[in-house]
Enzyme design. Structure first.
Site, PDB file in Angstrom:
ATOM      1  N   GLY A  18       1.813   5.304 -60.968  1.00 15.13           N
ATOM      2  CA  GLY A  18       3.243   5.578 -60.914  1.00 15.13           C
ATOM      3  C   GLY A  18       3.855   5.386 -62.283  1.00 15.13           C
ATOM      4  N   GLY A  20       6.832   6.194 -63.558  1.00 13.81           N
ATOM      5  CA  GLY A  20       8.269   6.408 -63.612  1.00 13.81           C
ATOM      6  C   GLY A  20       8.924   5.430 -64.563  1.00 13.81           C
ATOM      7  N   GLY A  23       6.921   1.881 -64.284  1.00 11.25           N
ATOM      8  CA  GLY A  23       5.535   2.026 -64.708  1.00 11.25           C
ATOM      9  C   GLY A  23       5.395   2.533 -66.125  1.00 11.25           C
ATOM     10  CG  ASN A 108      13.343  -2.309 -56.189  1.00 11.38           C
ATOM     11  OD1 ASN A 108      13.420  -3.276 -56.945  1.00 11.38           O
ATOM     12  ND2 ASN A 108      13.838  -1.121 -56.512  1.00 11.38           N
ATOM     13  CE  LYS A 187      15.023  -6.621 -58.633  1.00 12.11           C
ATOM     14  NZ  LYS A 187      13.628  -6.190 -58.718  1.00 12.11           N
ATOM     15  CG  ASN A 191      17.040  -4.165 -55.740  1.00 10.90           C
ATOM     16  OD1 ASN A 191      17.480  -3.533 -56.692  1.00 10.90           O
ATOM     17  ND2 ASN A 191      15.865  -4.778 -55.787  1.00 10.90           N
ATOM     18  CB  SER A 257      15.215   2.724 -58.456  1.00 13.02           C
ATOM     19  OG  SER A 257      15.604   1.972 -57.321  1.00 13.02           O
ATOM     20  CD  GLU A 269      12.820   1.685 -54.079  1.00 12.28           C
ATOM     21  OE1 GLU A 269      11.640   1.394 -53.810  1.00 12.28           O
ATOM     22  OE2 GLU A 269      13.332   1.470 -55.190  1.00 12.28           O
TER      23      GLU A 269
END
Length: 310
Positions: A18, A20, A23, A108, A187, A191, A257, A269
């Site tokens: 990955g 993105g 990554g 995440n 965390k 998010n 994201s 996600e």
């Protein structure tokens, strides 16, 4: 084996799955440090990677594989796909994972081990929390922003320490925590508001300077904190206020994201973030009307993006 040809035991083989925003940054910084052999597992051929950062731009050559059948077991897999793309990446995990492989999950949400273990064979799953802000500018170019006192948190165990050692020389700061579960929920709280609000409004983090948005975020966070506490996280009495205060320290022009996924027309996600809070609330009998509302809107928006691509 002749003298001078023995493999340095400290030099590991690392496959980044990955490439993105998350990554791409870690692959570029590891490749620039040149302490390990880095392989990018990608959909399309790539031979270089550029990382823009405040300390100076990095431009490095990169070895890339485009077919899981080309892969062999490695020392470390850095699994950086979005949570919803985990099943489609199973062929990579199957080929890259061996009995001695560690799979660091740079995703995440919570429940990293439960999500990855069925796909990674006998490999060891190493959950991580990612705190840096990344933006993918092109297939071979990403932008790196620091967003706090450290870029990763891991459990203070042998696997977490091994991950910390792996990143030596990259300027990535790693916190080894004795209460990883609580940090994971903290965390997730960030998010729980940062991603949905920016994705649904199509505004970057400057949106959190609005007083009406702050009020909404506090209510969403109070609800999520109540779930986190019964799920075992040791969250403070003023956790919601502190979470919002942390969010307001991030650069106003930074995205998330989900925000970037929506701009690019990609599904996002929702179930790994807001969905995780709603699911935990259902398990423990805690009502989550605001997070449930967000989840419905996020799923509808994400499904619309997916259907538009068909």
């Amino acid at each position: 084996m002749t003298a001078g040809t023995e493999r340095n035991p400290d030099r590991k083989t690392i496959a980044v799955v990955g490439l993105g925003s998350i990554g791409g940054i870690i692959a570029g910084l590891l490749r620039a440090a040149d302490r390990h052999d880095v392989i990018a597992c990608v959909r399309r051929p790539l031979d270089r990677l550029v990382v823009e950062r405040a300390e100076g731009t990095i431009d490095v050559p990169l070895r890339a594989l485009t077919d899981p059948q080309q892969a062999n077991p490695v020392d470390w897999v850095l699994f950086c796909t979005k949570a919803q793309d985990t099943p489609s990446s199973a062929p990579w995990l199957a080929k890259l994972s061996g009995a001695g492989t560690r799979v660091a999950v740079l995703q995440n949400g919570i429940g990293h081990k439960e999500r990855l273990a069925p796909l990674a064979g006998h490999a060891t799953i190493v959950p991580t929390l990612v705190y840096y802000n990344g933006e993918r500018l092109a297939p071979d170019r990403v932008r790196f922003r620091r967003a706090g006192d450290y870029e990763f948190a891991v459990a203070a165990d042998a696997d977490g320490r091994a991950f910390e050692a792996l990143l030596e020389g990259t300027d990535m700061r790693v916190l080894c925590s004795d209460d990883f579960a609580t940090r994971a929920w903290r965390k997730l709280l960030i998010n729980a508001v940062a991603n949905p609000i920016t994705a649904l409004t199509l505004l970057r983090q400057a949106v959190f300077r609005r007083e009406d948005v702050k009020t909404l975020c506090l209510a969403i966070l109070e609800e999520a904190v109540a779930v986190g506490r019964v799920d075992g996280a040791r969250l403070d009495a003023d956790e919601a206020e502190r979470t919002l205060a942390t969010l307001l320290t991030y650069p106003p022009d930074a995205g998330t994201s989900m925000y970037f996924d929506r701009l690019a027309g990609r599904p996002f996600e929702a179930d790994a973030l807001t969905g995780a809070i709603v699911a935990a609330g259902e398990r423990h009998g805690v009502a989550t009307p605001l997070n449930g509302l967000l989840l419905t809107l996020l799923r509808a928006t994400s499904d619309g993006l997916r259907d538009a691509k068909r």
